[in-house]
Motif scaffolding. Structure first.
Motif, PDB file in Angstrom:
ATOM      1  N   THR A  35       0.831  -1.197   0.000  1.00 57.33           N
ATOM      2  CA  THR A  35       0.000   0.000   0.000  1.00 57.33           C
ATOM      3  C   THR A  35       0.868   1.251   0.000  1.00 57.33           C
ATOM      4  OG1 THR A  35      -0.096  -0.110   2.402  1.00 57.33           O
ATOM      5  CG2 THR A  35      -1.926  -1.062   1.219  1.00 57.33           C
ATOM      6  N   CYS A 204     -10.649   3.146   1.003  1.00 57.05           N
ATOM      7  CA  CYS A 204      -9.709   2.044   0.888  1.00 57.05           C
ATOM      8  C   CYS A 204     -10.448   0.768   1.258  1.00 57.05           C
ATOM      9  CB  CYS A 204      -8.514   2.270   1.829  1.00 57.05           C
ATOM     10  SG  CYS A 204      -7.292   0.967   1.767  1.00 57.05           S
ATOM     11  N   TYR A 226      -7.909   1.827  -3.450  1.00 59.99           N
ATOM     12  CA  TYR A 226      -7.219   2.721  -2.533  1.00 59.99           C
ATOM     13  C   TYR A 226      -7.258   4.083  -3.200  1.00 59.99           C
ATOM     14  CZ  TYR A 226      -3.865   3.883   1.174  1.00 59.99           C
ATOM     15  OH  TYR A 226      -3.261   4.409   2.287  1.00 59.99           O
ATOM     16  N   HIS A 231      -1.328   1.169  -5.576  1.00 59.77           N
ATOM     17  CA  HIS A 231      -1.148   0.047  -4.659  1.00 59.77           C
ATOM     18  C   HIS A 231      -0.963  -1.216  -5.469  1.00 59.77           C
ATOM     19  CE1 HIS A 231      -5.232  -1.391  -5.535  1.00 59.77           C
ATOM     20  NE2 HIS A 231      -5.550  -0.120  -5.579  1.00 59.77           N
TER      21      HIS A 231
END
Lengths: 571, 126
Positions: A35, A204, A226, A231
């Motif tokens: 992430t 998210c 996200y 990501h």
């Protein structure tokens, strides 16, 4: 949902105008990598998955790591488990919730909603929940909030429309509070969550999955969306064990890694000599394949022991034997791994292959590699893994790549089939191995002997010879293999052949000697004859010379006589 | 009112009764004495409606045999967790046992009466 319109426009807390979104690290190995930093700070994140996926554990880890590593206190609002049960459930991971609560870094609030206890009369809202959450947040100055399965409210309260409106208000309110929230939800049919609350939490979304394939369970994680950040989009295996949760963003490293020309000794002197450079290349992948009982593990152990002797750390993944068993067995061939394990240069990780799925094993290995940081890696054997060949191949590539990137030399052993041809799994991994040593049994004259040969070794002038090796009480010894008109001979046959050769040589030497003596004798006889003939001819010559002398004397006498007669006649 | 978040059950509230005599409370379980608590958050329309509705219902049906405590969670937020308050307004019946909760502004009198066991379900309104 992913429209380019600024999704943050409704945020009361103006984010910095920079493109970089503030992130809150979860402390979960791997998740923060994929992430690019963690969960979005000050926003709610939805964590969804079916029952038993590890949502609660995941969420609790987020809070515990926050409290212990990032000095951010947290609130855990549980709709399902009581605080005491939660504490007992995560104690196995080493989390001491009581201590965290006692020191004011964690608040656990169990919200019990029992439909049977509640009557409804007229309008209501969820202000009570807001008050509780707000009070808990304020009491410890929490920066992190977990709401564990808020959908339990749908089971306790009947006014769904009011509930939905209140949930939307709750998530907005969490944003207003500026806390980083993790909201868990049950997976629903055809949608991410059973009650569709992904509609309200859209910054998210992380999906946990628990799939059973060929009776082996693999946990997987995927970041579904996200907002405002890139990501990793793949499904990544994740692991829950006594060391907590680790997510493995095992991305293929491509082929851009640097390479080393440095040789790493194999631990077998003869083999070093066979590999033109005196060992394997540092950071290369080595495959040792062979039938059962050919000594694959011994080669691996010799390699590991040699590395440890040099002081290089080695990580040994054993999938068929326990560490003690490996150590005991290797002691019988003169390789002492026990001392290296005791000194900490060698580390064993032993697991039954069937404990996890293939991917999960890889995830665990990845984590162990990152934790131990070895220079050498032994996987004994890779053939223990079960799964579809394509998956095994893809995963092995990732393992080889992650070792290459770190400059770790890895040695894999593989149990090959009994046929002459390599089987499917061997063929599929051959392309990613730099050096491939094949161990074989040769059966002849009623005995089995072991030979090895180098199927390939990239980038070095290696021997093409078939070599016999023996497992002795002081390691592996390579011997020259007799290759002659009669074919390859090994073992006793080789010894017999060697003796026979010695005899033949002696016989040849004797024959030569005899002939030399014969020649000498003949020479002597010829010389004798020559002397006799010379003597004869000399005698003849002497006789002839005497005759000539007599003739000349007679001639002279005759001449004198004639001239005297002429004088007497008076010419 | 005193802090009651550690003892939400009826036993913990016996010393808080301020406008009733002890004798009435002792006989509460038997003679239908009602110990009620109404949780609200601020002076919202729902709160005010609930207070008005509750007062009316109690006067109509429980005259002389009830106590009501109104708790504003904006003032005492720490009480919310102890009494498992989620929705507001919430009316909690401590006595007679068992514990009962009624959520909402109490506008539906019939449901309140049934919820508090003042009138068994299904009996005609009298």
């Amino acid at each position: 949902m992913d429209s380019p319109a600024d999704p943050r426009s409704d945020l009361p807390h103006a984010d910095p105008p920079s493109a970089q979104l503030a992130k809150t690290p979860t402390g979960i190995a791997g998740l923060d990598d994929l992430t690019l930093g963690g969960l979005p700070t000050g926003r709610p994140t939805l964590l969804c998955g079916a029952a038993g996926c590890g949502k609660t554990l995941f969420a609790m880890t987020f809070l515990v790591n926050g409290a212990t590593r990032y000095a951010e206190s947290g609130v855990f609002m549980s709709f399902e488990e009581r605080a005491q049960d939660l504490g007992e459930n995560v104690a196995s991971l080493g989390y001491d919730l009581d201590a965290l609560s006692g020191s004011g870094r964690l608040v656990i609030d169990h919200v019990r909603v029992e439909r049977a206890e509640i009557h409804e009369s007229g309008e209501y809202d969820l202000d009570g929940l807001f008050v509780r959450l707000g009070h808990a947040i304020d009491s410890v100055g929490a920066r992190r909030v977990v709401i564990d399965t808020i959908e339990a409210l749908f089971g306790g309260l009947s006014d769904t429309a009011a509930l939905r409106a209140e949930l939307r208000r709750l998530f907005g309110w969490l944003k207003d509070k500026g806390v980083t929230a993790l909201i868990t939800a049950e997976r629903g049919d055809g949608q991410l969550t059973r009650y569709g609350i992904e509609e309200y939490v859209s910054d998210c979304v992380i999906l946990l999955d628990n799939r059973v394939q060929e009776q082996v369970t693999t946990r997987r994680l995927r970041v579904v969306k996200y907002r405002g950040s890139s990501h990793g989009t793949n499904e990544y295996p994740f692991l829950i064990d006594d060391r907590g949760i680790s997510v493995m963003p095992i991305t293929s490293a491509g082929l851009g890694h640097g390479v080393s020309a440095e040789p790493v000794p194999t631990g077998v002197a003869g083999l070093d000599a066979m590999l033109g450079i005196g060992g394997y290349f540092r950071g290369s992948s080595v495959l040792i394949s062979g039938l059962a009982g050919t000594g694959k593990s011994t080669f691996a152990a010799a390699f590991a022991a040699a590395a440890c002797d040099r002081g290089e750390r080695c990580l040994y993944f054993a999938f068929e034997e326990s560490p003690d068993q490996v150590i005991r067995n290797m002691r019988s061939v003169g390789i002492d791994l026990g001392a290296h394990r005791a000194s900490g240069t060698l580390r064993f990780e032993a697991t039954r292959p069937s404990v996890y799925g293939f991917e999960m094993h890889l995830a665990r290995m990845h984590r162990d590699i990152d934790m131990f940081e070895p220079r050498l890696l032994v996987v004994d054997p890779i053939s223990a893994f079960r799964g579809p060949p394509t998956e095994i191949h893809a995963t092995l590539i990732r393992l080889a790549d992650l070792c290459k990137v770190r400059g770790i030399t890895c040695l894999f052993t593989s149990l090959s089939g009994s046929g002459e041809l390599m089987d499917e799994s061997e063929r599929s991994v051959s392309s990613l191995m730099d050096t491939w040593i094949s161990l074989r049994d040769l059966e002849a004259n009623g005995e089995l002997n072991r030979v090895l040969y180098l199927l390939k070794s990239r980038g070095m002038k290696h021997s093409k010879q078939l070599r016999e090796y023996r497992l002795t009480d002081h390691g592996i010894e390579l011997t020259d293999v007799y290759v002659g008109p009669g074919g390859v001979l090994t073992g006793t046959a080789r010894l017999v052949q060697e003796a026979r050769e010695r005899e033949e040589q002696v016989a040849r030497q004797q024959a030569t000697e005899r002939r030399r003596r014969d020649v000498a004798a003949r020479r002597r006889s010829v010389e004798r004859q020559m002397a006799e003939m010379r003597a004869a001819i000399e005698a003849e010559e002497a006789e002839i010379a005497m005759l000539i002398e007599q003739e000349e004397a007679r001639e002279k006498a005759y001449g004198a006589e004639r001239s005297r007669m002429a004088t007497e006649r008076g010419t | 009112m005193t802090d009651a978040d550690d003892q939400p059950r009826p036993a913990g509230h016996e010393d808080q009764k301020t406008h009733d005599d002890p004798a009435g409370r002792d006989s509460g379980g038997i003679e239908g004495f009602y110990n009620l608590r109404l949780y609200v958050a601020g002076q919202t329309p729902k709160s005010l409606a609930a207070i008005a509705n509750l007062t009316r219902i109690c006067e109509d049906h429980l005259a002389e045999r009830y106590t009501v405590e109104v708790i504003d969670l904006l003032v005492k937020p720490q009480l919310a967790a102890g009494d498992q308050i989620v929705a507001l307004p919430t009316l909690v019946r401590y006595l007679p046992p068992p514990l009962k909760r009624i959520i909402g502004n109490l506008s539906d009198t019939e449901k309140v009466l049934v919820g508090l066991d003042i009138r068994p379900k299904g009996l005609p309104n009298s």
